[in-house]
Structures are given as structure tokens and as C-alpha cells.
Design a protein around this motif. Structure first.
Motif, PDB file in Angstrom:
ATOM      1  N   LEU A 269       9.279   0.798 -13.661  1.00 36.16           N
ATOM      2  CA  LEU A 269       9.991   0.828 -12.383  1.00 36.16           C
ATOM      3  C   LEU A 269       9.489   1.965 -11.501  1.00 36.16           C
ATOM      4  O   LEU A 269       9.378   1.804 -10.275  1.00 36.16           O
ATOM      5  CB  LEU A 269      11.499   0.958 -12.624  1.00 36.16           C
ATOM      6  N   GLU A 270       9.193   3.109 -12.092  1.00 33.33           N
ATOM      7  CA  GLU A 270       8.651   4.236 -11.315  1.00 33.33           C
ATOM      8  C   GLU A 270       7.330   3.853 -10.660  1.00 33.33           C
ATOM      9  O   GLU A 270       7.093   4.182  -9.485  1.00 33.33           O
ATOM     10  CB  GLU A 270       8.447   5.441 -12.225  1.00 33.33           C
ATOM     11  N   ARG A 271       6.442   3.170 -11.409  1.00 28.95           N
ATOM     12  CA  ARG A 271       5.156   2.759 -10.844  1.00 28.95           C
ATOM     13  C   ARG A 271       5.354   1.739  -9.726  1.00 28.95           C
ATOM     14  O   ARG A 271       4.676   1.803  -8.694  1.00 28.95           O
ATOM     15  CB  ARG A 271       4.266   2.178 -11.945  1.00 28.95           C
ATOM     16  N   CYS A 272       6.255   0.794  -9.925  1.00 32.18           N
ATOM     17  CA  CYS A 272       6.535  -0.200  -8.884  1.00 32.18           C
ATOM     18  C   CYS A 272       7.110   0.468  -7.640  1.00 32.18           C
ATOM     19  O   CYS A 272       6.724   0.135  -6.507  1.00 32.18           O
ATOM     20  CB  CYS A 272       7.512  -1.252  -9.404  1.00 32.18           C
ATOM     21  N   ARG A 273       8.019   1.395  -7.834  1.00 33.41           N
ATOM     22  CA  ARG A 273       8.626   2.114  -6.707  1.00 33.41           C
ATOM     23  C   ARG A 273       7.563   2.861  -5.911  1.00 33.41           C
ATOM     24  O   ARG A 273       7.559   2.844  -4.683  1.00 33.41           O
ATOM     25  CB  ARG A 273       9.679   3.086  -7.239  1.00 33.41           C
ATOM     26  N   ARG A 274       6.627   3.501  -6.633  1.00 35.54           N
ATOM     27  CA  ARG A 274       5.536   4.215  -5.970  1.00 35.54           C
ATOM     28  C   ARG A 274       4.685   3.264  -5.136  1.00 35.54           C
ATOM     29  O   ARG A 274       4.342   3.564  -3.981  1.00 35.54           O
ATOM     30  CB  ARG A 274       4.665   4.910  -7.017  1.00 35.54           C
ATOM     31  N   ASP A 275       4.340   2.107  -5.699  1.00 33.40           N
ATOM     32  CA  ASP A 275       3.507   1.147  -4.981  1.00 33.40           C
ATOM     33  C   ASP A 275       4.230   0.547  -3.782  1.00 33.40           C
ATOM     34  O   ASP A 275       3.635   0.315  -2.722  1.00 33.40           O
ATOM     35  CB  ASP A 275       3.059   0.023  -5.918  1.00 33.40           C
ATOM     36  N   LEU A 276       5.523   0.297  -3.926  1.00 36.16           N
ATOM     37  CA  LEU A 276       6.294  -0.263  -2.812  1.00 36.16           C
ATOM     38  C   LEU A 276       6.415   0.733  -1.657  1.00 36.16           C
ATOM     39  O   LEU A 276       6.540   0.330  -0.495  1.00 36.16           O
ATOM     40  CB  LEU A 276       7.694  -0.671  -3.295  1.00 36.16           C
ATOM     41  N   ALA A 277       6.369   2.000  -1.950  1.00 39.38           N
ATOM     42  CA  ALA A 277       6.463   3.034  -0.915  1.00 39.38           C
ATOM     43  C   ALA A 277       5.112   3.343  -0.281  1.00 39.38           C
ATOM     44  O   ALA A 277       5.049   4.059   0.720  1.00 39.38           O
ATOM     45  CB  ALA A 277       7.059   4.311  -1.502  1.00 39.38           C
ATOM     46  N   ASP A 278       4.033   2.794  -0.833  1.00 38.57           N
ATOM     47  CA  ASP A 278       2.684   3.089  -0.358  1.00 38.57           C
ATOM     48  C   ASP A 278       2.324   2.176   0.812  1.00 38.57           C
ATOM     49  O   ASP A 278       2.204   0.960   0.637  1.00 38.57           O
ATOM     50  CB  ASP A 278       1.686   2.896  -1.502  1.00 38.57           C
ATOM     51  N   PRO A 279       2.150   2.720   2.030  1.00 37.93           N
ATOM     52  CA  PRO A 279       1.824   1.861   3.190  1.00 37.93           C
ATOM     53  C   PRO A 279       0.502   1.131   3.024  1.00 37.93           C
ATOM     54  O   PRO A 279       0.292   0.090   3.656  1.00 37.93           O
ATOM     55  CB  PRO A 279       1.782   2.851   4.357  1.00 37.93           C
ATOM     56  N   ARG A 280      -0.393   1.649   2.178  1.00 42.62           N
ATOM     57  CA  ARG A 280      -1.674   0.972   1.970  1.00 42.62           C
ATOM     58  C   ARG A 280      -1.507  -0.329   1.210  1.00 42.62           C
ATOM     59  O   ARG A 280      -2.403  -1.182   1.218  1.00 42.62           O
ATOM     60  CB  ARG A 280      -2.633   1.893   1.219  1.00 42.62           C
TER      61      ARG A 280
END
Length: 329
Positions: A269-280
Motif C-alpha cells: 500500500l505504501e508503494r501504491c500510495r507513492r505512485d498515486l501521488a507521483d504526477p509523472r
């Protein structure tokens, strides 16, 4: 974290400044720099205190260090220095041995006895994570400690790879560490090092059982992080990869206050959260991000994400995008 740099020091005074910094930060040593580097000398160090362990990430132009008997007589704090090379290469000589090191390698020095160390002069700069800690924290007799100095602990095999990966990860994320992290890392760092050095001595029996358990737990955590994208990463697979029973695996996690499945899910979930917050990654579908980190069911992922963060994945992504002024589909 404290940061010290030569950047604001006049070029002609930088090496003298760094000599003073080194003596105060680690132990007094004689420093030398080749003439063609001295005029261009640059150095920077980031320092964080992990309880009794001081961690310093140093980046510098090539230079050499000599810890002499005279300097030891003037000041002997009774500490070890362990270097983990991030970039570059060099050598350490002590107790009649000479170890050449490269990226990922670990080398131990005893500051209570003379030694010499240097970065390779043909490389513009090197970076090393230096751990400074009292020699009494290692649970080995003096005769064994003498066998550990100036010995290259390779970072590409066995338990040395575990220690290397752990320290390289620390070096990459030092700027993110806060006081609670520092308190926890102190014990873990010493346990990992003790297990790795015990393997060098072929004296694992001298390593306390609790240290061995913690080192194994750290190794398991690293394995899980490296395989989060595999939807078949189950407790059975994790236990088999480390040659332990499923029951013992669950016991290790219980001692850390977690369940195996729960810890894996939290990291995913932490990795998914990081990716979802990444504008790229704004154009990447949410279900693709979930699959990338091991969630085979989009519905299960959405439910787990909402349970952890109070928002659906789509709501969280939109909230992050609006905060950064980015449009999302």
C-alpha cells in the motif's frame, strides 16, 4: 541531521578545514591530498546519531588518512569505524593486512591502533557511509576483533550482501530519518553488522541468539521489499526462501508486533500510495499501479487502500494532483 561542507570555504583553505572537521567528527588523523587535487578539493558530510552509533555519509575528492601511534597516544576514544562504499574505490591497511574496496564493500578499522586509508587517486570523487561506534558494542573477544580489521567484506555475496544492502539503503534515505527512526535503527544496525562480522570469523556461535534473529528478520524484510510486485509472495514462499519453518516465520513477525500478511500488505500500500501521488504517473491506470505492487484484485486493493488511508485510490490521486496544480483524467 547535520550537514558540513567545504562549499562555502575559500579554495585554498578547504583541505585544512576538512582536516579539522575529520578530527572532530571521527578521530584525529593525518590527512594528505595530492597537489593536483588539493587546489580543487571538495568534501561534504551528512551526520546522524543513531544512539551509540554515528552514521556519516561522506562525499569527497581523493585524499589519504593515517592514524598514527602519536595521535592515538593523544586521543583514544576506543571506537571502531566501519565504511560501506557507495561510489568509488580505495584501500585500508591495518594489522599487517591491506583491503581494497569498491562499491558495496565493507571494511572495519580499529582507531585504537595505527591504520592507513585512501580513496583511489585516479577517481575524481568517492562516497562512503562511515559508522563510528564503541568497540565494546561488538560481542567478540579482542583476539577475534583483531582478525576483522582491514578485511574486505564483500557486498555481493552471503550475509555481507545483506549488510551492504541495508547500509546502502540507509545512505540513500538518511535525509528522511527522524528521531524515532534513529532510535530503532541503532539496534538493528549493530545486529546486522554483528551477524555479518561473525560470518567473517566463521564464529556464528559467538553471535547472541537475539542478534541472529534480528539479522534474519531484517533479511526477510529486505526480501519482501524486493519481491512486493509478485502476487505469489506468500508466507510459505518467504519461509522457504530463508530455509525456516512457517511457524518460525510467524513467530519472528509476532516479536516485531506484526503479522506476515499484514506487513506485506502495508508495504504494498505504501508503494501504491507513492505512485498515486507521483504526477509523472498520472496517466497510468490505478489498476496497473495496484498490479505492479502485487494486488491481483482491483476491488480488494481499493478496499484495502480506503481502510488504510481513509480515501479511495482515485480520491487520493485527485487530492494530490489538486495540491500540486496538476490535472488528472
Amino acid at each position: 541531521m547535520n550537514v558540513i561542507s567545504t562549499a562555502g570555504v575559500p579554495a585554498g583553505e578547504r583541505f585544512a578545514f576538512w582536516r579539522e572537521v575529520s578530527s572532530r567528527l571521527w578521530v584525529p588523523c593525518d590527512l594528505r591530498c595530492e597537489p593536483h587535487w588539493e587546489g580543487r578539493f571538495q568534501a561534504r558530510v551528512c551526520v546522524i546519531e543513531l544512539g551509540p552509533v554515528q552514521a556519516s555519509l561522506m562525499t569527497a575528492t581523493p585524499y589519504s588518512i593515517e592514524r598514527t601511534s602519536r595521535l592515538i597516544g593523544q586521543a583514544d576514544p576506543g571506537v571502531f569505524k566501519l565504511g560501506c562504499t557507495v561510489h568509488g574505490r580505495g584501500m585500508v591497511a591495518q594489522d599487517g593486512r591491506c583491503a581494497e574496496f569498491g562499491p558495496g564493500d565493507l571494511v572495519l578499522s580499529d582507531t585504537s591502533r595505527p591504520y592507513v586509508a585512501e580513496f583511489a587517486p585516479d577517481i575524481p570523487g568517492g562516497q562512503v557511509l562511515v559508522l563510528r561506534f564503541p568497540r565494546c558494542l561488538l560481542p567478540f573477544p579482542d583476539r577475534d576483533l583483531r582478525r576483522l580489521t582491514a578485511v574486505r567484506l564483500r557486498g555481493d555475496r552471503g550475509i555481507g550482501a545483506l549488510a551492504s544492502q541495508f547500509l546502502l539503503h540507509m545512505a540513500r534515505h538518511m535525509h528522511e530519518l527522524g528521531p524515532p527512526d534513529a532510535a530503532r535503527l541503532s539496534t538493528v544496525t549493530l545486529d546486522v553488522l554483528t551477524a555479518a562480522l561473525g560470518a567473517v570469523l566463521d564464529a556464528e556461535s559467538a553471535v547472541p541468539s537475539h542478534t541472529g534473529r534480528r539479522a534474519l528478520t531484517v533479511q526477510i524484510f529486505a526480501f519482501i521489499r524486493q519481491n512486493l510486485g509478485d502476487p505469489k509472495l506468500t508466507p510459505d514462499v518467504i519461509a522457504a526462501a530463508h530455509h525456516i519453518s512457517l511457524r518460525y516465520l510467524h513467530k519472528l513477525f509476532q516479536e516485531e508486533g506484526h503479522t506476515v500478511a499484514g506487513w506485506v500488505r502495508e508495504r504494498r500500500l505504501e508503494r501504491c500510495r507513492r505512485d498515486l501521488a507521483d504526477p509523472r504517473l498520472a496517466d497510468r491506470p490505478i489498476n496497473a499501479i495496484a498490479a505492479r505492487w502485487g494486488f491481483s484484485s482491483a476491488a480488494h486493493f481499493s478496499q484495502a487502500f480506503r481502510g488504510a488511508y481513509g480515501l479511495s485510490p482515485r480520491q487520493f490521486r485527485r487530492q494530490c494532483a489538486e495540491a500540486k496544480g496538476v490535472c488528472v483524467p
